[in-house]
Write a protein that holds these residues in place. Structure first.
Motif, PDB file in Angstrom:
ATOM      1  N   ASP A 313      21.334  41.446  48.609  1.00  0.00           N
ATOM      2  CA  ASP A 313      22.173  39.902  49.026  1.00  0.00           C
ATOM      3  C   ASP A 313      22.856  39.902  47.850  1.00  0.00           C
ATOM      4  N   ASP A 314      22.594  39.860  46.703  1.00  0.00           N
ATOM      5  CA  ASP A 314      23.340  40.154  45.540  1.00  0.00           C
ATOM      6  C   ASP A 314      24.748  40.717  45.533  1.00  0.00           C
ATOM      7  N   TYR A 315      24.880  41.876  45.986  1.00  0.00           N
ATOM      8  CA  TYR A 315      26.446  42.378  46.406  1.00  0.00           C
ATOM      9  C   TYR A 315      26.987  41.775  47.397  1.00  0.00           C
ATOM     10  N   ARG A 316      26.205  41.427  48.479  1.00  0.00           N
ATOM     11  CA  ARG A 316      27.266  39.979  49.517  1.00  0.00           C
ATOM     12  C   ARG A 316      28.049  38.857  48.682  1.00  0.00           C
ATOM     13  N   MET A 317      27.158  38.749  47.769  1.00  0.00           N
ATOM     14  CA  MET A 317      27.434  37.578  47.313  1.00  0.00           C
ATOM     15  C   MET A 317      28.435  37.231  46.267  1.00  0.00           C
ATOM     16  N   ASP A 318      28.031  38.372  45.539  1.00  0.00           N
ATOM     17  CA  ASP A 318      29.325  38.656  44.888  1.00  0.00           C
ATOM     18  C   ASP A 318      31.177  39.830  45.462  1.00  0.00           C
ATOM     19  N   ARG A 319      31.037  39.753  46.713  1.00  0.00           N
ATOM     20  CA  ARG A 319      32.090  40.588  47.125  1.00  0.00           C
ATOM     21  C   ARG A 319      32.538  38.978  47.529  1.00  0.00           C
ATOM     22  N   ASP A 320      31.692  37.403  48.342  1.00  0.00           N
ATOM     23  CA  ASP A 320      32.382  36.706  48.674  1.00  0.00           C
ATOM     24  C   ASP A 320      32.787  35.556  47.535  1.00  0.00           C
ATOM     25  N   ARG A 321      32.322  36.064  46.441  1.00  0.00           N
ATOM     26  CA  ARG A 321      32.786  35.239  44.648  1.00  0.00           C
ATOM     27  C   ARG A 321      34.291  36.165  44.761  1.00  0.00           C
ATOM     28  N   MET A 322      34.477  37.433  44.886  1.00  0.00           N
ATOM     29  CA  MET A 322      35.677  38.187  44.874  1.00  0.00           C
ATOM     30  C   MET A 322      36.688  38.057  45.710  1.00  0.00           C
ATOM     31  N   GLU A 323      36.365  37.418  47.134  1.00  0.00           N
ATOM     32  CA  GLU A 323      37.429  37.544  47.664  1.00  0.00           C
ATOM     33  C   GLU A 323      38.014  35.402  47.532  1.00  0.00           C
ATOM     34  N   ARG A 324      37.173  34.971  47.602  1.00  0.00           N
ATOM     35  CA  ARG A 324      37.634  33.483  46.438  1.00  0.00           C
ATOM     36  C   ARG A 324      38.714  33.720  45.572  1.00  0.00           C
ATOM     37  N   GLY A 325      38.183  34.082  44.626  1.00  0.00           N
ATOM     38  CA  GLY A 325      39.305  34.329  43.746  1.00  0.00           C
ATOM     39  C   GLY A 325      40.402  34.718  43.744  1.00  0.00           C
ATOM     40  N   ARG A 326      40.612  35.683  45.172  1.00  0.00           N
ATOM     41  CA  ARG A 326      42.079  36.573  45.287  1.00  0.00           C
ATOM     42  C   ARG A 326      42.707  35.845  46.118  1.00  0.00           C
ATOM     43  N   LYS A 327      41.943  34.915  46.735  1.00  0.00           N
ATOM     44  CA  LYS A 327      42.927  33.149  47.588  1.00  0.00           C
ATOM     45  C   LYS A 327      43.401  32.512  46.625  1.00  0.00           C
ATOM     46  N   ALA A 328      42.441  32.616  45.302  1.00  0.00           N
ATOM     47  CA  ALA A 328      42.664  30.885  44.474  1.00  0.00           C
ATOM     48  C   ALA A 328      44.288  31.959  44.040  1.00  0.00           C
ATOM     49  N   GLU A 329      43.929  33.236  43.820  1.00  0.00           N
ATOM     50  CA  GLU A 329      45.449  33.864  42.964  1.00  0.00           C
ATOM     51  C   GLU A 329      46.860  33.577  43.212  1.00  0.00           C
ATOM     52  N   SER A 330      46.544  32.907  44.412  1.00  0.00           N
ATOM     53  CA  SER A 330      48.452  32.716  45.390  1.00  0.00           C
ATOM     54  C   SER A 330      48.259  31.113  44.456  1.00  0.00           C
ATOM     55  N   VAL A 331      47.251  30.103  43.886  1.00  0.00           N
ATOM     56  CA  VAL A 331      47.687  29.001  43.745  1.00  0.00           C
ATOM     57  C   VAL A 331      48.173  28.701  42.331  1.00  0.00           C
ATOM     58  N   ALA A 332      48.425  29.659  41.322  1.00  0.00           N
ATOM     59  CA  ALA A 332      48.096  29.601  40.037  1.00  0.00           C
ATOM     60  C   ALA A 332      49.143  29.449  39.545  1.00  0.00           C
ATOM     61  N   PRO A 333      50.337  30.660  39.931  1.00  0.00           N
ATOM     62  CA  PRO A 333      51.980  30.230  39.573  1.00  0.00           C
ATOM     63  C   PRO A 333      52.181  28.894  39.730  1.00  0.00           C
ATOM     64  N   ALA A 334      51.334  27.512  40.750  1.00  0.00           N
ATOM     65  CA  ALA A 334      52.504  26.302  41.172  1.00  0.00           C
ATOM     66  C   ALA A 334      51.107  25.794  39.906  1.00  0.00           C
ATOM     67  N   LEU A 335      50.140  25.810  40.161  1.00  0.00           N
ATOM     68  CA  LEU A 335      49.015  25.632  38.578  1.00  0.00           C
ATOM     69  C   LEU A 335      49.697  25.486  36.979  1.00  0.00           C
ATOM     70  N   ASP A 336      49.817  26.999  36.636  1.00  0.00           N
ATOM     71  CA  ASP A 336      50.621  27.229  35.242  1.00  0.00           C
ATOM     72  C   ASP A 336      52.110  26.331  35.495  1.00  0.00           C
ATOM     73  N   LEU A 337      52.995  25.941  36.455  1.00  0.00           N
ATOM     74  CA  LEU A 337      54.242  25.338  36.427  1.00  0.00           C
ATOM     75  C   LEU A 337      53.649  23.991  36.245  1.00  0.00           C
ATOM     76  N   ARG A 338      52.620  23.198  37.224  1.00  0.00           N
ATOM     77  CA  ARG A 338      52.557  22.147  36.435  1.00  0.00           C
ATOM     78  C   ARG A 338      51.503  21.687  35.277  1.00  0.00           C
ATOM     79  N   GLU A 339      51.232  22.527  34.434  1.00  0.00           N
ATOM     80  CA  GLU A 339      50.464  22.331  33.497  1.00  0.00           C
ATOM     81  C   GLU A 339      51.757  22.522  32.104  1.00  0.00           C
ATOM     82  N   ALA A 340      53.162  23.159  32.494  1.00  0.00           N
ATOM     83  CA  ALA A 340      53.778  22.947  31.455  1.00  0.00           C
ATOM     84  C   ALA A 340      55.468  22.127  31.664  1.00  0.00           C
TER      85      ALA A 340
END
Length: 1002
Positions: A313-340
């Motif tokens: 069960d712990d292994y499956r939760m860690d795998r889902d958390r890793m998947e959401r983090g990979r999706k959020a990486e596509s929004v990271a450039p826009a977030l960095d630009l907004r802060e700059a």
């Protein structure tokens, strides 16, 4: 050797100083030394011997002890005993002075103190016409005299001071007594050393042979020990020196080697069988260990699989958390630009507020374009002030130029005053400078004169100082030379004392090396019932060698000190010749006076060149000042015209500047105000424009961020930012996921292995039992290897000892031959061999040859003394102990028979012994290297001669003058006083004896 003078003080019976002129006595060839019994005739001869060798002849030296008994009892307490002898030997005229040790009264207090013996040796330098010192060392003087004379004191006493009583005893003595005397005279100790050396070599060879047999038998016993129970044959019961020992030992060694090789072959076979069994046991142990390893591996894999299932069960939760983090990486450039963009906008707004705060209130609501227009207007007004600034600058230049003209007026006025003052004293200045030149030229002439005298004076002063220093150095070097000689003498005496002590106790040193059963190095005996013990303070070889080394070092130091003394004296002579008779103080004062006068003249002369340069400079200065006065007048007229033009230009510029300044204090102040206003307006316009631009970019960044979050699947940008992982979180999640997957794959792989699954189905492996079986097999291998190594070592040791025995047998063959040869030579040299028919020792054989020469030389004079009746011959008949070679017979021509010298009458014995003494003197002289002996003394014996025989004896003695010899006869026979005109009389009295000399003319 020729004696010239002898001076004695407080010596023997002579209390006062007595002097003998041998040149005057020797003029006639024969001279007589006579006086009553006990007057001191023999003391004159003792003084000659003491002057040469530092001791008196024979038994009288033993009675004299250390020299204190040589002192006269008639001398005053403060008078020191002294003997001074002047002689010529080997072409050198020498003077020897000796003072024995004596007891003198103390200078302070009562009682006496002992002063050491002293010696001096001087040589006459004919070229210089003076005596020069050679040495003050007893040892050096003794070595020098012995080397020049070529004979020892004993030889001198037998050759120069012919003691008739001694030769009468020699004439009648047995072979052994003759051998002792001849051995001392002819130094035949080297032949006795040859005999001793041969005997030592015989004993050494015998010891080596016996030692070889003992070593061979010892090696045989070692082989018996090495063989142990491998050989049943016993070792032959033989002793060193037994015949057949070598052959028996070699045969037994061959049997022992064969038995040992057989035991070695058996040990090799046993080792091979044990090694095969050990290999099989090790193989079974390896199989058991492998089965046990696979069974434990399968059990561990099942346990790991159960632990993985619990963490799924712990292994499956860690795998889902890793998947959401990979999706959020596509929004990271826009977030960095907004802060700059947000940071840029806040910074631009702050900069705009700061720039507007510096402007007047009229510009508070103006936009970026209005601010830019106001900045351009201020810049245009600032450009219109450029002409006014140039006029203001020119006005400053005019003031500076007007001040420079005033300064030039003042400078020219000062120049005119200074030139007038200087030109007024020109004539006096020129005369003074010319006087300095004349005085310096005269001083230069004096300086050259003093310089020519200065160098010789400096050389003489340096030589005088060297002379004073070298005198002190010479005294020190002489003192060091004397000290070095005394130390060298003391070191030699110490060495000789230690050497004598060691020789006296050499028996104890030899006894220290004796071992029971081992042969003695001296007598060869193997039993040592009473070895000599070492006495307290025993001197060993090391102490003697150390004393010898110290003596050699002291002798080298003495040589160095004497060489240094010679160098210092040569340098002192050269310095004295250069310095002359004047003292160092006088020469120093003379040199200092010359230096002072030279320095004064040189200092005055050194001003010649500066004086000439000063005159040249003064003449150039005179011309320069005349020209400067004229030029100053011309410059003053030119400056007046220039000053009028400057005043007109200044009035025009001042009117133009008054219009351009306005209300400001100056054109520069007005230009500064306009420049600051234009800069502030420009800065505020730029800040407003940048703030407007950053506000627009912030709007654009917000729109792009919302669009990126929607496309990534997040409801809001904030949800995308929360799902974003940083590097540490990403690494931790990835590590947990990878660890779970890696563990799952590893477990699945182990469970799928065929060997592991098959081993798990088998019964549990028994590893300890297999290990015990393998250890037992290894122990059997080690035991077999130890037995094999022991057998191999036994074979190697037997081979080594057998080879050593064979080498010993080969080595003993030549040693036995060497021993036989040396033993025959030693017996022949010692006179104990059957091949030596006359039983004559080697030293006796050499002395017999010398005695034969002496007899031949003595016969020439004996025939003249005996009117041709007697002849001395050498005889090699055997005497007392069965030895032969040193017999002496006389042949009587009247009877034709050869008889013993003991049958001669008293007078015949005298002239026979006299002839023998003269013959021995000739032979010893030739043996000593042909040293010419121009002065001889014959002591007593003339009273036993009749008148005719006395005449014949005196004729023989007179014939010695053919060799330019002088002979002194020591006798109290009254008839000799009439026959011999040159006489030295010894007169005794209560206050001591005195000498009276009468030459040929007297």
């Amino acid at each position: 050797m020729r004696l010239h003078r002898l001076r004695m003080t407080a010596f023997g019976p002579f209390g006062a100083t007595q002097e003998v002129d041998f040149d005057d006595l020797s003029a006639a060839g024969l001279f007589l030394l006579h006086g009553p019994t006990g007057a001191g005739k023999t003391t004159v001869l003792d003084a000659v011997c003491y002057g040469l060798y530092g001791s008196v002849p024979g038994a009288r030296q033993a009675a004299a002890g250390q020299g204190t008994n040589l002192r006269s009892d008639h001398a005053a307490p403060a008078t020191r005993t002294e003997v001074c002898l002047e002689l010529t030997v080997a072409g050198r005229r020498l003077e020897i002075t000796r003072q024995p040790p004596w007891e003198r009264p103390k200078k302070r207090g009562t009682g006496t103190t002992t002063e050491k013996a002293q010696s001096w040796l001087r040589e006459y330098d004919a070229a210089a016409g003076s005596w020069k010192d050679l040495s003050r060392s007893h040892q050096e003087i003794g070595e020098e005299i012995s080397q020049l004379l070529g004979m020892s004191k004993e030889q001198f006493c037998q050759v120069v001071l012919l003691p008739q009583g001694d030769f009468a005893r020699f004439l009648r003595a047995d072979a052994e007594a003759r051998g002792k005397l001849l051995g001392r005279l002819f130094d035949t100790g080297r032949f006795a050393a040859v005999e001793q050396r041969l005997a030592e070599r015989r004993r050494g060879a015998e010891a080596e042979v016996r030692e070889g047999d003992t070593q061979l038998l010892a090696d045989a016993h070692r082989m018996q020990q090495a063989a142990g129970d491998a050989v049943e044959l016993p070792l032959p019961d033989l002793a060193p020196g037994d015949p057949g020992l070598a052959e028996a030992v070699l045969a037994w060694a061959a049997v022992a080697r064969a038995g040992a090789r057989e035991r070695l072959d058996i040990a090799h076979a046993a080792l091979s069988a044990a090694e095969s069994a050990a290999v099989a046991a090790q193989r079974r142990l390896a199989d058991a260990r492998e089965a046990d390893r696979l069974q434990r591996r399968f059990a561990e894999a099942r346990q790991r699989a159960e632990r993985l299932e619990a963490r799924a069960d712990d292994y499956r939760m860690d795998r889902d958390r890793m998947e959401r983090g990979r999706k959020a990486e596509s929004v990271a450039p826009a977030l960095d630009l907004r802060e700059a963009v947000e940071r840029e906008h806040r910074q631009a707004a702050a900069e705009e507020a700061r720039a507007r705060a510096a402007l007047p209130a009229t510009f508070a609501d103006a936009g970026a374009s209005g601010l830019a227009a106001a900045a351009r207007k201020a810049a245009e007004e600032l450009g219109s002030l450029a002409s006014a600034r140039r006029a203001e600058q020119r006005l400053g230049e005019l003031a500076t130029e007007r001040a420079e003209l005033d300064r030039q007026d003042r400078a020219d006025e000062e120049l005119l005053q200074d030139a007038a003052s200087w030109l007024d004293g020109w004539d006096e200045t020129r005369a003074a400078l010319q006087g300095r030149i004349d005085a310096a030229q005269e001083a230069a002439t004096r300086a050259e004169h003093f310089a020519g005298r200065l160098e010789p004076a400096r050389d003489r002063l340096a030589a005088a100082r060297r002379r004073d220093q070298l005198e002190a150095d010479a005294a020190q070097a002489h003192e060091r030379s004397m000290t070095a000689r005394e130390r060298a003498t003391a070191a030699r005496e110490h060495w000789l004392t230690l050497k004598e002590q060691r020789l006296q106790n050499i028996a104890a040193e030899l006894a220290a090396n004796l071992t029971d059963g081992e042969p003695c190095a001296v007598c060869g005996a193997t039993e040592h019932p009473a070895p000599a013990p070492k006495a307290a303070g025993h001197v060993d070889q090391q102490a003697e060698d150390a004393a010898l080394a110290a003596h050699r070092r002291a002798d080298e130091a003495r040589t160095d000190a004497e060489q240094r003394l010679g160098v210092v004296r040569a340098q002192l002579a050269a310095a004295t010749e250069t310095a002359g008779d004047a003292t160092t103080v006088q020469l120093a004062e003379e040199y200092e006076e010359l230096q002072r006068r030279h320095a004064e003249a040189r200092d005055l002369a050194s001003g010649l060149h500066p004086a000439r340069e000063a005159l040249d400079r003064a003449e150039r200065e005179h011309e320069r000042r005349l020209a400067a006065r004229q030029e100053a007048g011309q410059r003053a007229a030119s400056r007046a015209s220039r000053r009028e033009l400057l005043d007109r230009e200044r009035a025009s510029l001042e009117a133009e500047l008054a219009q351009a300044r306005g209300e400001a204090g100056s054109v520069a102040a007005r230009a500064a105000q306009l420049g600051r206003q234009a800069a502030r307006l420009t800065e505020a316009a730029d800040a407003a424009r940048i703030a407007e631009e950053t506000a627009q970019r912030r709007k654009d960044a917000d729109a792009r961020l919302a669009d990126a979050a929607f496309r990534a699947g997040f409801d809001t940008p904030e949800a995308a930012a929360a799902a974003l992982l940083d590097d540490a979180q990403h690494r931790e999640l990835q590590h947990r996921i990878d660890a779970w997957q890696h563990e799952e794959a590893a477990v699945r792989s182990v469970l799928a292995e065929p060997d592991t699954a098959a081993a798990a189905k088998l019964p549990p492996a028994d590893v300890p039992a297999a290990g015990q079986a393998a250890a037992l097999a290894d122990r059997r291998v080690r035991d077999a290897a130890s037995a094999r190594d022991a057998a191999a070592r036994r074979c190697a040791e037997l081979n080594r000892l057998s080879a050593r025995c064979a080498a010993s047998v080969r080595r003993l063959g030549p040693l036995r031959e060497e021993y036989d040869r040396v033993a025959r030579l030693a017996g022949l040299a010692a006179g104990t061999s059957a091949d030596n028919e006359r039983k004559m020792r080697l030293e006796s054989y050499v002395l017999a040859a010398r005695l034969e020469q002496v007899a031949a030389a003595a016969t020439v004079r004996l025939q003249r003394m005996s009117s041709g009746r007697y002849t001395l011959v050498h005889s090699d008949d055997r005497t007392g102990r069965g030895r032969s070679g040193l017999g002496l017979h006389v042949v009587d021509a009247w009877t034709g028979r050869e008889r013993d010298t003991a049958t001669l009458s008293g007078g015949e014995t005298f002239f026979a012994s006299l002839a023998l003494a003269l013959g021995l003197a000739d032979v010893v002289t030739d043996e000593a290297g042909g040293v010419r002996l121009d002065t001889l003394f014959i002591d007593e014996g003339f009273g036993s001669l009749d008148d005719q025989t006395l005449d014949e004896v005196l004729d023989v003695l007179d014939s010695l003058r053919e060799r330019d010899r002088s002979v002194g006869i020591v006798s109290h026979v009254a008839d000799l006083r009439r026959r011999v005109h040159a006489q030295l009389e010894v007169v005794k009295g209560r206050s001591g004896s005195v000498l009276r000399q009468r030459g040929v003319e007297g």
